[in-house]
Design an enzyme around this catalytic site. Structure first.
Site, PDB file in Angstrom:
ATOM      1  N   ALA A  98      76.150  13.653 -20.764  1.00  0.00           N
ATOM      2  CA  ALA A  98      77.456  13.421 -21.371  1.00  0.00           C
ATOM      3  C   ALA A  98      78.389  12.956 -20.253  1.00  0.00           C
ATOM      4  O   ALA A  98      78.130  13.222 -19.078  1.00  0.00           O
ATOM      5  CB  ALA A  98      77.957  14.712 -21.995  1.00  0.00           C
ATOM      6  N   GLU A 101      68.961  15.412 -24.105  1.00  0.00           N
ATOM      7  CA  GLU A 101      69.180  15.874 -25.486  1.00  0.00           C
ATOM      8  C   GLU A 101      69.158  14.701 -26.467  1.00  0.00           C
ATOM      9  O   GLU A 101      68.647  14.826 -27.584  1.00  0.00           O
ATOM     10  CB  GLU A 101      70.512  16.629 -25.571  1.00  0.00           C
TER      11      GLU A 101
END
Ligand code: HXC
Length: 257
Positions: free
Chosen positions: A65, A111
């Site tokens: 992220a 992820e």
């Protein structure tokens, strides 16, 4: 389809989405997640498309992220905005989605790969959940999907220490379906995607839905679900065509009906 953070290339029945924020090693910012959902939504609605491949660059699938975007956020902001809830939508897509991972797949990047149906890796791929080094934890399903993929021992090891797994270990651990030399990763992944895209789309979508059920329910319920879907597939023209083609010793011509 034009996006700022992605490139989308359609070749016959296969769509290739390339994450394209090279200046940040494809770090996932809000715009990228939003554009990825838009692209997947459009490809899902396009009846020509039978399989989607998601890839990054030679150096990074995605390095996580976007830390710079997250650094100053407050609890009320992330709670009210439900930060990364939009990423969950990727897992609700119904067409087969393969991640082709070269280089770093860290944090949210790992992820994101886990949100796909399977991962093909280059021999230089590096998987990791280094959030612990930032004083946080995985937030796009890493503690759950990684654990289901590789088991408690490896998931705890990766999430608690933040260490990286190379492609060989990731394949041994069951995180990765296949490993290729970096230079042939994309070609081999697209080849597999074309194989999938040539099948009956109702069948591949039912397979995806059924395999995913294994992670959400008991064995008895999962088997009951598979049996019902298996019975339902006899309502398709493709079942008749596939079985007739076998008897007639010819290649089936599926119509996705
Ligand atoms: C924002 C990032 C970034 C990230 C890299 N960059 N990763 N920007 N968010 N996650 C930027 C760098 O700041 C740098 O920008 C440029 O990309 C190149 O990176 P370098 O670090 O110079 O490259 P290199 O030395 O080769 O190191 C590669 C790397 C390292 C080992 C992958 O970049 C790294 O450790 N990145 C962070 C990995 C990480 O912690 N990911 C987890 C994030 S948290 P400039 O402008 O300096 O050139 C997360 C949480 C998910 O994912 C759940 C959310 C709730």
């Amino acid at each position: 389809m034009t996006f700022e953070t992605l490139l989308v290339d359609i070749q016959e029945r296969v769509a290739l989405i390339t994450l394209n924020r090279p200046q940040a090693l494809n770090a996932l910012n809000a715009q990228l997640i939003s554009e990825l959902n838009q692209a997947l939504g459009q490809l899902e609605a396009d009846p020509r498309i039978g399989c989607i491949v998601l890839t990054g660059s030679a150096k990074a699938f995605a390095a996580g992220a976007d830390i710079k975007e997250m650094a100053e956020l407050s609890y009320p902001q992330v709670y009210l905005d439900d930060l990364f809830a939009e990423a969950d939508r990727i897992a609700t897509r119904r067409k087969p989605l393969i991640a082709a991972v070269a280089g770093y797949a860290l944090g949210g990047g790992c992820e994101l790969a886990l949100l796909c149906d399977m991962i093909f890796a280059a021999d230089n791929a590096r998987f990791g959940q280094p959030e612990v080094n930032l004083g946080v934890l995985p937030g796009i399903g890493g503690t759950q999907r990684l654990t289901r993929a590789v088991g408690k021992a490896k998931a705890m090891d990766m999430c608690l220490t933040g260490r990286q797994m190379d492609a060989a270990e990731a394949e041994r651990a069951g995180l990765v379906a296949r490993v290729f030399p970096a230079e042939s990763l994309l070609e081999e992944t697209l080849k597999a995607a074309r194989v999938i895209a040539e099948k009956s789309l109702p069948a591949t979508m039912m397979i995806k839905e059924s395999v995913n059920r294994a992670f959400e329910t008991t064995l008895a319920e999962g088997i009951r679900f598979e049996r019902r879907v298996f019975h339902a597939v006899f309502a398709t023209a493709d079942q008749k065509e596939g079985m007739a083609a076998f008897s007639e010793k010819r290649k089936p011509e599926f119509t996705n009906r």
